[in-house]
Every structure is written in C-alpha cells, then in structure tokens.
Design a protein around this motif. Structure first.
Motif, mmCIF file in Angstrom:
data_model
loop_
_atom_site.group_PDB
_atom_site.id
_atom_site.type_symbol
_atom_site.label_atom_id
_atom_site.label_comp_id
_atom_site.label_asym_id
_atom_site.label_seq_id
_atom_site.Cartn_x
_atom_site.Cartn_y
_atom_site.Cartn_z
ATOM 1 N N ASP A 73 0.287 -2.167 -5.107
ATOM 2 C CA ASP A 73 -0.889 -2.784 -5.322
ATOM 3 C C ASP A 73 -2.144 -1.654 -5.181
ATOM 4 O O ASP A 73 -3.289 -1.812 -5.905
ATOM 5 C CB ASP A 73 -1.263 -3.901 -4.359
ATOM 6 C CG ASP A 73 -0.184 -5.173 -4.694
ATOM 7 O OD1 ASP A 73 -0.453 -5.995 -5.618
ATOM 8 O OD2 ASP A 73 0.700 -5.139 -3.633
ATOM 9 N N ALA A 74 -2.038 -0.701 -4.365
ATOM 10 C CA ALA A 74 -3.022 0.134 -4.051
ATOM 11 C C ALA A 74 -2.444 1.680 -3.708
ATOM 12 O O ALA A 74 -1.218 1.851 -3.039
ATOM 13 C CB ALA A 74 -3.915 -0.329 -2.872
ATOM 14 N N LEU A 75 -2.823 2.661 -4.119
ATOM 15 C CA LEU A 75 -2.485 4.041 -3.865
ATOM 16 C C LEU A 75 -3.481 4.652 -3.163
ATOM 17 O O LEU A 75 -4.699 5.014 -3.830
ATOM 18 C CB LEU A 75 -2.256 4.808 -5.057
ATOM 19 C CG LEU A 75 -2.106 6.232 -4.851
ATOM 20 C CD1 LEU A 75 -1.024 6.679 -3.524
ATOM 21 C CD2 LEU A 75 -0.965 6.901 -6.316
ATOM 22 N N CYS A 76 -3.489 5.037 -2.064
ATOM 23 C CA CYS A 76 -4.658 5.624 -1.169
ATOM 24 C C CYS A 76 -4.158 7.288 -1.233
ATOM 25 O O CYS A 76 -3.238 7.542 -0.379
ATOM 26 C CB CYS A 76 -5.087 5.262 0.012
ATOM 27 S SG CYS A 76 -5.831 3.615 -0.050
ATOM 28 N N LEU A 77 -4.942 8.096 -1.797
ATOM 29 C CA LEU A 77 -4.711 9.599 -1.978
ATOM 30 C C LEU A 77 -5.528 10.375 -1.134
ATOM 31 O O LEU A 77 -6.645 10.383 -1.530
ATOM 32 C CB LEU A 77 -4.627 9.932 -3.641
ATOM 33 C CG LEU A 77 -4.156 11.111 -4.107
ATOM 34 C CD1 LEU A 77 -2.742 11.461 -3.804
ATOM 35 C CD2 LEU A 77 -4.355 11.417 -5.498
ATOM 36 N N ASP A 78 -4.687 11.010 -0.288
ATOM 37 C CA ASP A 78 -5.512 11.840 0.583
ATOM 38 C C ASP A 78 -4.688 13.267 0.791
ATOM 39 O O ASP A 78 -4.018 13.430 1.830
ATOM 40 C CB ASP A 78 -5.640 11.456 1.894
ATOM 41 C CG ASP A 78 -6.488 12.094 2.830
ATOM 42 O OD1 ASP A 78 -6.904 13.209 2.321
ATOM 43 O OD2 ASP A 78 -6.759 11.938 4.075
ATOM 44 N N ILE A 79 -4.601 13.894 -0.402
ATOM 45 C CA ILE A 79 -3.821 15.325 -0.545
ATOM 46 C C ILE A 79 -4.746 16.602 -0.717
ATOM 47 O O ILE A 79 -5.584 16.533 -1.259
ATOM 48 C CB ILE A 79 -2.980 15.100 -1.686
ATOM 49 C CG1 ILE A 79 -2.160 13.857 -1.673
ATOM 50 C CG2 ILE A 79 -1.935 16.412 -1.810
ATOM 51 C CD1 ILE A 79 -1.025 13.766 -0.742
ATOM 52 N N ASP A 80 -4.364 17.307 0.362
ATOM 53 C CA ASP A 80 -5.614 18.678 0.326
ATOM 54 C C ASP A 80 -6.879 18.404 0.419
ATOM 55 O O ASP A 80 -7.167 17.186 1.246
ATOM 56 C CB ASP A 80 -5.205 19.617 -0.852
ATOM 57 C CG ASP A 80 -5.214 20.934 -0.914
ATOM 58 O OD1 ASP A 80 -5.967 21.333 0.072
ATOM 59 O OD2 ASP A 80 -4.132 21.532 -1.476
ATOM 60 N N ASN A 81 -7.599 18.984 0.014
ATOM 61 C CA ASN A 81 -9.128 18.590 0.193
ATOM 62 C C ASN A 81 -9.785 17.927 -0.747
ATOM 63 O O ASN A 81 -11.060 17.774 -0.874
ATOM 64 C CB ASN A 81 -10.217 20.093 0.655
ATOM 65 C CG ASN A 81 -9.693 20.256 1.892
ATOM 66 O OD1 ASN A 81 -9.745 19.604 2.983
ATOM 67 N ND2 ASN A 81 -9.374 21.765 2.145
ATOM 68 N N GLY A 82 -9.003 17.325 -1.665
ATOM 69 C CA GLY A 82 -9.720 16.760 -2.748
ATOM 70 C C GLY A 82 -9.310 17.333 -4.218
ATOM 71 O O GLY A 82 -8.802 18.465 -4.244
ATOM 72 N N LEU A 98 0.911 -1.202 -0.173
ATOM 73 C CA LEU A 98 -0.060 -0.006 -0.023
ATOM 74 C C LEU A 98 0.704 1.414 0.041
ATOM 75 O O LEU A 98 1.859 1.333 0.600
ATOM 76 C CB LEU A 98 -0.986 -0.082 1.214
ATOM 77 C CG LEU A 98 -1.796 1.274 1.744
ATOM 78 C CD1 LEU A 98 -2.806 1.568 0.402
ATOM 79 C CD2 LEU A 98 -2.574 1.147 2.819
ATOM 80 N N LEU A 99 0.466 2.161 -0.761
ATOM 81 C CA LEU A 99 1.153 3.600 -0.878
ATOM 82 C C LEU A 99 -0.197 4.643 -0.457
ATOM 83 O O LEU A 99 -1.050 4.588 -0.985
ATOM 84 C CB LEU A 99 1.736 3.950 -2.393
ATOM 85 C CG LEU A 99 2.213 5.390 -2.385
ATOM 86 C CD1 LEU A 99 3.447 5.629 -1.614
ATOM 87 C CD2 LEU A 99 2.355 5.392 -4.033
ATOM 88 N N ILE A 100 0.478 5.474 0.561
ATOM 89 C CA ILE A 100 -0.396 6.437 1.030
ATOM 90 C C ILE A 100 -0.104 7.736 0.845
ATOM 91 O O ILE A 100 1.242 7.896 1.201
ATOM 92 C CB ILE A 100 -0.591 6.261 2.725
ATOM 93 C CG1 ILE A 100 -1.536 4.854 2.867
ATOM 94 C CG2 ILE A 100 -1.740 7.259 3.179
ATOM 95 C CD1 ILE A 100 -1.698 4.706 4.553
ATOM 96 N N GLY A 101 -0.501 8.505 -0.008
ATOM 97 C CA GLY A 101 -0.271 9.877 -0.278
ATOM 98 C C GLY A 101 -0.603 10.912 0.666
ATOM 99 O O GLY A 101 -2.174 11.056 0.722
ATOM 100 N N GLY A 102 -0.049 11.173 1.506
ATOM 101 C CA GLY A 102 -0.498 12.065 2.633
ATOM 102 C C GLY A 102 -0.596 11.751 3.911
ATOM 103 O O GLY A 102 -1.162 10.690 4.108
#
Length: 240
Positions: free
Chosen positions: A155-164, A81-85
């Motif tokens: 396998d997955a990138l969960c992106l939570d950068i800024d407000n969308g 898992l890659l989490i952005g932010g």
C-alpha cells in the motif's frame, strides 16, 4: 585542544559490496558514514517519522468506494508498508508504534546496518521493540532487485535510500531515482498506493521525474531543519 567529545569514536567499520560503511559515536550521537560521506545520525528523526506519517495521510485521502444500498462494505485491511532503507531506524520504530499499519517490511542491503540493530547492537535501543513486533520483517537485499522480483504488492513504499535523488554517495543508488527505478517502485505498489521519498534537499526536477514515470498527485513537503536547506518528503500516488 580536542576532547573525547570532539573526536568521533569508530564503533564498527565494514567493507562490503557497495563500499565502506562505518558506525561511529560522537558524543551522544550515533552516526552512519558510507564511503566517507555522512548519511545520517540519531540527532532528530522528525523528517524520517514524517515520511511514514505522510504516506499514511496520503492513503487516507483515497476516495471511499461506493456500494449499493444493500451491500455491506468489507472491512479494509490494514495497509502493508514497505520501507526502503533501515538506517538508524527512525522510520521503522515510528511505523511500528502506529497500530494502523498492518505488516511492515524493511529492505536493507547492508548487512552491517542490520547487525547494528540486532542482538544488543549499538542501534538496538532505537528499534528493539519494533523488531520484536510480529508485523515487522527485515529483508537483506537490494531494493530494486526486491521490487523487480517480488510477487507482493504494498500500500505504501517509504524510500529513504542514501541522501535522496540529487545527492547519492553510493554507486548505483542514483538508478533508483531514475525513471526505470521509479517504474520498478510503482510495480511493487497496489493501484492507489503511495510512494514517499525522503530527500536531504528539495528537488523540483525529481517531481518531474515522478510525473514522467506515471505517478499522479505529486507533491512535496518541506521540513525545516536547524541549519541549511530543509529536509523534504516527496509524495506520489500510483494511478488506480
């Protein structure tokens, strides 16, 4: 008359390459403010946790490879898992609490936010256990630069950068949600990998941008909040 509860207490204020970042306490809540705009706090976290779970659920929907009758299927590695932010750490803490995830890589470009989670910092109670997990690594870098330069795939990138995608407050973040930025995200995903994007509001236009960037199985989950428009998780799959 204001009480001490009504007036937020600034715990730290940093001027960085992307502008000002502030951590403040308001009653029992910790809040992150970027360039004068509210980003997130520690009040809930349901949508951030759902971001991670929805990515795993979508991975589970992948078709199972077929094998000849005499073949013994190889065990499937635990997904990376890659989490952005990093934010206040809800997504990281939730991912680390699930043994089904393999490695968990978090990319965060704000040094201040990383510091607040480490060495008994104000946010460390939320993520200390996750940061101590041997599966977890924190990388201080910009996400777009990372996905363009890394040789790893996820396998997955969960992106939570800024407000969308439709409500960015930091210069340059809007590029991440544009076709070129999404192409960079796809580059870091394995075939069949999942992109999950958190947003503070629904964005039908962003669904179209995901499709135009080559993603398949694009869908949106809405998560009701106490007041205002629902939080959203956009989901998309890189074709196999």
């Amino acid at each position: 008359m204001f009480t001490s509860y009504d007036i937020p207490e600034v715990l730290d204020r940093r001027e960085g390459p992307y502008g000002e970042v502030v951590l403040r306490r308001h009653g029992d809540l910790l809040q992150i403010i970027a360039n004068g705009c509210f980003l997130m706090d520690t009040s809930d976290g349901r949508s951030e946790r759902r971001l991670v779970d929805a990515a795993l659920d979508t991975l589970d929907e992948r078709p199972t490879p077929t094998h000849a009758p005499t073949d013994t299927p190889a065990p499937t590695p635990a997904p990376h898992l890659l989490i952005g932010g990093l934010g206040v750490g809800f997504s990281l803490a939730h991912a680390a609490a699930n043994p089904r995830w393999g490695r968990i890589t978090v990319v965060e470009r704000e040094e201040a936010i990383i510091d607040w989670h480490q060495n008994d910092g104000p946010l460390s109670p939320l993520t200390a256990q996750a940061l101590a997990d041997p599966r977890t690594e924190i990388l201080k870098t910009d996400l777009v630069a990372f996905v363009n330069e890394t040789c790893a795939t996820f396998d997955a990138l969960c992106l939570d950068i800024d407000n969308g995608p439709d409500w960015t407050v930091t210069d340059g973040n809007e590029d991440l949600y544009a076709p070129t930025g999404l192409t960079s995200c796809a580059r870091a995903l394995k075939p069949g990998g999942v992109l999950a994007v958190w947003s503070a509001q629904p964005s039908p236009e962003f669904e179209g941008t995901l499709r135009n960037a080559g993603f398949k199985r694009v869908r949106t989950e809405e998560l009701p909040v106490a007041r205002g428009v629902p939080d959203v998780v956009h989901l998309a799959v890189r074709p196999g």
